[in-house]
Enzyme design. Structure first.
Site, PDB file in Angstrom:
ATOM      1  N   ARG A  26      55.465  46.335  32.290  1.00  0.00           N
ATOM      2  CA  ARG A  26      55.202  45.307  31.287  1.00  0.00           C
ATOM      3  C   ARG A  26      54.557  45.859  30.030  1.00  0.00           C
ATOM      4  O   ARG A  26      54.358  45.113  29.077  1.00  0.00           O
ATOM      5  CB  ARG A  26      54.328  44.210  31.887  1.00  0.00           C
ATOM      6  CG  ARG A  26      55.017  43.421  33.001  1.00  0.00           C
ATOM      7  CD  ARG A  26      54.194  42.202  33.400  1.00  0.00           C
ATOM      8  NE  ARG A  26      54.889  41.426  34.400  1.00  0.00           N
ATOM      9  CZ  ARG A  26      54.646  41.466  35.713  1.00  0.00           C
ATOM     10  NH1 ARG A  26      53.702  42.284  36.173  1.00  0.00           N
ATOM     11  NH2 ARG A  26      55.307  40.712  36.556  1.00  0.00           N
ATOM     12  N   ALA A  83      48.990  42.474  46.424  1.00  0.00           N
ATOM     13  CA  ALA A  83      48.324  41.572  47.358  1.00  0.00           C
ATOM     14  C   ALA A  83      49.286  40.585  48.009  1.00  0.00           C
ATOM     15  O   ALA A  83      48.957  40.002  49.041  1.00  0.00           O
ATOM     16  CB  ALA A  83      47.208  40.807  46.644  1.00  0.00           C
ATOM     17  N   ASP A 116      47.386  30.859  45.176  1.00  0.00           N
ATOM     18  CA  ASP A 116      47.897  31.921  44.312  1.00  0.00           C
ATOM     19  C   ASP A 116      47.575  31.639  42.844  1.00  0.00           C
ATOM     20  O   ASP A 116      48.353  31.956  41.952  1.00  0.00           O
ATOM     21  CB  ASP A 116      49.412  32.111  44.501  1.00  0.00           C
ATOM     22  CG  ASP A 116      49.957  33.333  43.769  1.00  0.00           C
ATOM     23  OD1 ASP A 116      49.187  34.298  43.588  1.00  0.00           O
ATOM     24  OD2 ASP A 116      51.131  33.331  43.360  1.00  0.00           O
ATOM     25  N   LYS A 168      46.595  30.797  35.805  1.00  0.00           N
ATOM     26  CA  LYS A 168      47.640  30.003  36.446  1.00  0.00           C
ATOM     27  C   LYS A 168      47.216  28.568  36.753  1.00  0.00           C
ATOM     28  O   LYS A 168      48.047  27.666  36.786  1.00  0.00           O
ATOM     29  CB  LYS A 168      48.056  30.665  37.764  1.00  0.00           C
ATOM     30  CG  LYS A 168      49.035  31.809  37.653  1.00  0.00           C
ATOM     31  CD  LYS A 168      49.453  32.223  39.055  1.00  0.00           C
ATOM     32  CE  LYS A 168      50.421  33.394  39.041  1.00  0.00           C
ATOM     33  NZ  LYS A 168      50.807  33.757  40.425  1.00  0.00           N
ATOM     34  N   MET A 227      69.431  49.848  43.498  1.00  0.00           N
ATOM     35  CA  MET A 227      69.314  49.264  44.829  1.00  0.00           C
ATOM     36  C   MET A 227      68.626  50.272  45.757  1.00  0.00           C
ATOM     37  O   MET A 227      69.231  51.256  46.182  1.00  0.00           O
ATOM     38  CB  MET A 227      70.699  48.913  45.374  1.00  0.00           C
ATOM     39  CG  MET A 227      70.713  48.480  46.834  1.00  0.00           C
ATOM     40  SD  MET A 227      69.790  46.960  47.106  1.00  0.00           S
ATOM     41  CE  MET A 227      69.716  46.934  48.894  1.00  0.00           C
TER      42      MET A 227
END
Length: 720
Positions: free
Chosen positions: A138, A199, A322, A349, A666
């Protein structure tokens, strides 16, 4: 003889190409010192030096050549195609005529910021076993001629910015652990700071580590949750935190990973960490009997030189949904009751927007920015949320707003000191948590999964979520404007002194809004949807705006909700696009959005229901993150219902277990046995043939309605 001649000629051509790249890089860069002073300078907008541009992480630029009037002349200056990079959900930096970014598995690129010519590329060669996380990089950091990137396999790498050669690397994790890195490092005081994720995938104890920026030697490490008390506590903060836990958390790891948000404050010489969720999510498993579970879902202030604890504010005590606080934290000066205050602006969040005093960690204010049903409000006297009765799902089920995707996720917001507004890529989406029959005595992570709730096996429809670009006033905690955006996930945000807010969208458009009103002033086709945050920089007196476009990131998990846009990772472009006033470059050819997946089947394949149930669990634990929930691909990896490969055992095993397509992203799953692969094949056939009846759809809708009614009755105190 001919071979020697051709080989010699090829080597000369290669050497010439390397020399040309070095020459171009030297011409493009004067390499002004990117140091403490440069990263603290809010007034100089020529470069974009860090994840959030400067230490403040405001993602605001003082450049104003492109403004409300001139933006209509904005056009494409150049593009760089990135066909070998599967994920470009990343923020670049721009330093003295060069754009640097990491894409895919942290492959670092250096690009001439005037022309788009690739100058060099460094591939850290990620460990294939850690490629399964599939999030990509990121962001990166820059300090005194070096580029720093966290690799998904847990390494921190420093690369010479002029040559692309490795300067040093160090492993930040531990052998065989679940830790991985996707977030951008931060640099300050000659140190580089990095956290990690993991986590959600098993036993992990979170921490951050500071390293010497020149040598890679470890300077300090700070754990986010306590370990086994029998081994002693690393510091008084861990001893304090241990009193807020029950049970034997060290056997589950605890969580609290710092996978994204880290902000350096030069005024107080502190680091602010945004910590993650618990591991497992279900608090009744990791901390039976409750407790606040410090320092999960918190903003934690540390001394930048020593890593010693200074203060904390916990956004979600005893978190179980979460609701991590790993979203970006912005430093700003905001007027509170007529007095200027130095604050942290934070939209985690859980659906609240927090204004926190940077000096002492005291909560100033907190208000909802989206639909929130887990808490009524935040009590400003205690600083704690007032939870809604029944929101916790101990041994039962709950539907909660927001869900684990959050009202705001990793896509960064921006703050404009001109308007005093924060611009947030917001989301409205519920979460369904089912812990029926799961207790500390019965929980089997291999059967139910590491989160401590029953896995979700149904497709996520287009109606399940929505998104918007929200302008929020932190001083008054009021919404100023809100503009709907396509789908359930909007890209990161940039605001400028030109009165503009830029954002890439899931529908493939790049949009400029009026920062004061939200009105759309300009847009341009990217050829593919994006989540990446844009940047802006200045060269030769000209302002540029850059954004990476390509379909990947967390939205790939969301089935039809994500697939509705029609982007497929292997079919649609991944590219860097740079815009300037009066740009005349045509957008390269781009594939049109795809329609619904064309399901393939073999009528001779007899589905075994028992194998389907086993395959559902194997798929959920190994395949969902890339190929989508309920085998409905969200656009990153192929839809396996539409692939002929699973119809035959041998090629399926060659790809999944033996790594035949590792070069195409993959990774191999060598630990899967024949019976595991066979079960997945049966599950995929069941999914390919699945067509919910009207009655099944009614039952599903009725089930969710019942859950909501039970929650409301619990809130009123009519049921326990």
């Amino acid at each position: 003889m001919m071979f020697s001649f051709v080989r010699s000629a090829s080597l000369r051509v290669f050497a010439a190409a390397v020399a040309l790249g070095a020459s171009l890089l030297s011409a493009a860069t004067a390499h002004a010192e990117v140091d403490q002073a440069a990263l603290a300078d809010e007034a100089d907008g020529r470069n974009w030096l860090a994840w959030g541009r400067t230490f403040s992480e405001q993602r605001f630029s003082p450049l104003a050549q492109i403004d409300r009037e001139s933006v209509k002349r904005l056009g494409l200056a150049w593009t760089l195609e990135l066909p070998d990079m599967w994920n470009v959900s990343t923020a670049p930096v721009a330093v003295d005529g060069v754009i640097y970014f990491a894409a895919g598995y942290s492959v670092v690129h250096a690009v001439d910021a005037r022309t788009g010519q690739l100058l060099w590329k460094y591939d850290p060669k990620c460990d294939p076993k850690k490629m399964r996380m599939a999030w990509g990089s990121r962001g990166i950091a820059f300090w005194k001629g070096k580029v720093y990137v966290g690799v998904q396999d847990g390494r921190l790498v420093a690369v010479d910015a002029k040559t692309g050669q490795l300067a040093w690397e160090t492993q930040t994790g531990e052998p065989g652990d679940n830790r991985y890195i996707t977030g951008a490092p931060r640099v300050f005081n000659g140190k580089v700071l990095i956290g990690h994720g993991g986590a959600d995938f098993g036993r992990v104890r979170g921490y951050v580590t500071a390293y010497d920026a020149e040598t890679g030697a470890q300077a300090w490490r700070w754990y986010t949750v306590p370990g086994d008390p029998a081994k002693g506590f690393e510091n008084p903060a861990m001893e304090m935190a241990a009193k807020t836990w029950n049970g034997e958390l060290w056997k589950q790891g605890g969580g609290g990973t710092v996978w994204n948000a880290m902000t350096y404050d030069p005024v107080f010489n502190r680091i602010y960490l945004g910590t993650g969720n618990g591991s497992p999510w279900n608090q009744s498993l990791r901390s039976p009997g409750g407790g606040d579970n410090l320092f999960l879902c918190s903003v934690v202030a540390l001394d930048a030189d020593t890593g010693e604890y200074v203060w904390h504010y916990q956004t979600t005590p005893g978190e179980t949904w979460d609701f991590n606080s790993s979203m970006d934290m912005v430093l700003a000066d905001v007027e509170v009751e007529g007095e200027p205050r130095k604050v942290v602006l934070h939209a985690p969040k859980n659906g609240f927007f927090y204004v926190i005093d940077r000096e002492n960690g005291k909560l100033i204010s907190a208000e909802k920015i989206a639909k929130v049903t887990w808490a009524e409000k935040v009590d400003l006297t205690t600083g704690r949320p007032v939870e809604v009765k029944g929101a916790r799902y101990d041994g039962t089920e709950s539907m909660i707003w927001p869900g684990p995707g959050g009202a705001h996720n990793w896509q960064p917001m921006s703050y404009s000191p001109d308007t005093g507004l924060a611009y947030i890529p917001a989301r409205e989406m519920a979460g369904y948590y089912d812990a029926r029959g799961i207790t500390p005595a019965t929980w089997d992570p291999l059967r139910e999964g590491p989160l401590g709730v029953h896995a979700f096996f149904d497709d996520i429809p287009k109606s399940a979520g929505s998104s918007s670009l929200l302008a929020w006033n932190p001083a008054t905690q009021k919404e100023i404007w809100r503009v709907p955006t396509p789908g359930a996930t909007g890209g990161g945000v940039l605001s400028t002194h030109g009165g503009l807010v830029f954002q890439g969208q899931a529908d493939g458009r790049f949009v400029a809004h009026d920062a004061s009103t939200g009105a759309e002033l300009w847009s341009h086709d990217l050829g593919v949807g994006t989540q990446a945050p844009p940047i802006t920089y200045e060269l030769d007196g000209k302002q540029y705006v850059a954004v990476l476009a390509g379909w990947a990131g967390g939205q790939m998990l969301m089935g039809t909700l994500s697939a509705q846009h029609g982007w497929v990772g292997r079919e649609h472009s991944r590219r860097l696009l740079v815009f300037a006033l009066d740009g005349k470059t045509a957008l390269p050819p781009s594939a049109a959005p795809s329609g619904e997946a064309k399901i393939v089947d073999d009528p001779a394949f007899i589905v075994d229901p028992q194998k389907v149930e086993y395959g559902r669990r194997v798929y959920g634990q190994n395949c969902t993150i890339c190929h989508g929930v309920a085998a409905v691909a969200g656009g990153y990896a192929p839809d396996l219902r539409a692939s002929p490969v699973p119809l035959t055992a041998e090629p399926f095993a060659a790809i999944v277990r033996d790594g035949a397509l590792q070069s195409r992203g993959m990774p191999p799953f060598a630990e899967l046995k024949d019976e595991d692969l066979e079960a997945v094949r049966h599950y995929l056939r069941e999914r390919a043939r699945y067509e919910p009846s009207t009655w099944e759809q009614v039952k599903t809708a009725f089930h969710f309605i019942v859950v909501m009614i039970k929650m409301q009755l619990a809130k009123w105190g009519w049921i326990g």
